[in-house]
Design an enzyme around this catalytic site. Structure first.
Site, mmCIF file in Angstrom:
data_model
loop_
_atom_site.group_PDB
_atom_site.id
_atom_site.type_symbol
_atom_site.label_atom_id
_atom_site.label_comp_id
_atom_site.label_asym_id
_atom_site.label_seq_id
_atom_site.Cartn_x
_atom_site.Cartn_y
_atom_site.Cartn_z
ATOM 1 N N SER A 24 0.866 -1.177 0.000
ATOM 2 C CA SER A 24 0.000 0.000 0.000
ATOM 3 C C SER A 24 0.901 1.224 0.000
ATOM 4 O O SER A 24 2.069 1.154 0.396
ATOM 5 C CB SER A 24 -0.942 0.000 1.207
ATOM 6 O OG SER A 24 -0.225 -0.146 2.416
ATOM 7 N N ASP A 118 -1.570 15.289 15.512
ATOM 8 C CA ASP A 118 -0.644 16.175 16.205
ATOM 9 C C ASP A 118 -1.222 17.580 16.279
ATOM 10 O O ASP A 118 -2.073 17.968 15.464
ATOM 11 C CB ASP A 118 0.698 16.238 15.463
ATOM 12 C CG ASP A 118 1.437 14.917 15.525
ATOM 13 O OD1 ASP A 118 1.463 14.309 16.603
ATOM 14 O OD2 ASP A 118 1.982 14.503 14.492
#
Length: 320
Positions: A24, A118
């Site tokens: 992937s 984040d």
């Protein structure tokens, strides 16, 4: 100690009946028209390799949410690829995140990469007052919306904000118990770190696939900065391989492809059959690496002019 070149030349070729690994690819959403053109050249060049899925990241602080959504929908509409969208807890209430998830489901997007995320650059992560506080909560919320396939982040060398390696592993188990289907690791360079992590995860009852995340390195200085942020170790032998190549991008790319291919071949020898590549929106190295590990696909088109340039790297994997 044998060199990377020796390891590649000594690797046993795949047999006629050997099954190539699943792969992937991860992209980041473009910020400019030029970067968008580059991304779509990369997508089309990697499409013939037949990846299991391709994912599209968020920026720190949720800064690219709409660009991520647009990129994922375009991949769905204009390619044969199976897109997966990153979705984070950052900067949004539960209802807002749920609405994004509903939009993805209605558009035929069935796979999400679920991360805590984040804070904005220079800011620590803070949960939104009305939002999902951590990735495990987001996983559970998404499972209530629809039967998404959900991937989550794992950290072979421990998340830099975790209290301990055991606490970090407990966090991963909470995400799996909430309904995640697989974990994708932060990048790492030492195969043994991944193998030890999988062994520890198995002992605590984590029984989903833990897919190794592979980062081909062309800009060694930037990777060291990435690693410092993400808690990944950069082995001393790697510095030696890139020493003296600052002004030699062609050789850097050859070294980068060899390192990543050796890492994958060593993992294959340990029974690993799937890899997730952080592409940094580049196709040149990925085509070569996949070729070396047995992923050939149909004939890939020639690289676009200028693809060989080294450019600033994007965030690899927001916190999970």
């Amino acid at each position: 100690m044998r060199t990377t070149r020796d390891a590649i030349l000594a690797a046993e070729p795949l047999g006629a009946n050997a099954r190539p690994p699943l792969v992937s690819f991860e992209f980041f959403p473009p910020k400019t028209p030029e970067m968008e053109d580059r991304l779509w050249q990369t997508v089309k060049r990697l499409e013939p390799l037949g990846p299991r899925f391709v994912s599209v990241t968020y920026g720190a602080g949720g800064s690219t949410r709409e660009r991520t959504h647009a990129t994922v929908l375009r991949i769905r509409q204009e390619t044969r690829l199976e897109p997966a969208a990153h979705l984070t807890c950052v900067g949004a209430a539960c209802a807002e995140i749920d609405e994004v998830a509903h939009r993805y489901w209605e558009a035929g997007i069935r796979h999400l990469v679920v991360l805590r995320g984040d804070g904005a650059p220079g800011e620590a992560y803070r949960a939104h007052p009305g939002g999902y506080p951590f990735a495990a909560h987001l996983v559970a919320g998404l499972k209530r919306i629809a039967d998404f396939e959900l991937s989550v982040a794992a950290y072979p060398e421990t998340h830099p904000e975790a209290k301990s390696a055991a606490d970090d592993l407990d966090n991963l188990k909470r995400k799996i118990d909430a309904g995640a289907n697989r974990a994708i690791t932060q990048f790492f360079f030492e195969v043994e770190a991944y193998l030890r992590f999988v062994e520890r995860a198995t002992k605590v009852g984590i029984n989903v696939p833990i897919v190794p995340g592979i980062l081909p390195v062309t800009n060694f200085a930037q990777v060291k900065k990435f690693a410092a942020i993400c808690g990944a170790a950069v082995p001393t032998w790697m510095a030696g391989l890139f020493d003296g190549l600052d002004n030699d991008p062609d050789t850097r790319r050859l070294v980068a492809a060899s390192i990543a291919a050796e890492q994958c071949r060593r993992l294959q020898a340990e029974g690993v059959g799937e890899f997730h590549f952080y592409t940094l929106n580049r196709a040149d190295l990925l085509v070569a690496i996949c070729h070396m590990i047995g992923v050939r696909g149909s004939h890939a088109p020639s690289p676009p002019r200028g693809e060989g340039r080294d450019e600033g790297a994007a965030a690899v994997n927001p916190s999970g």
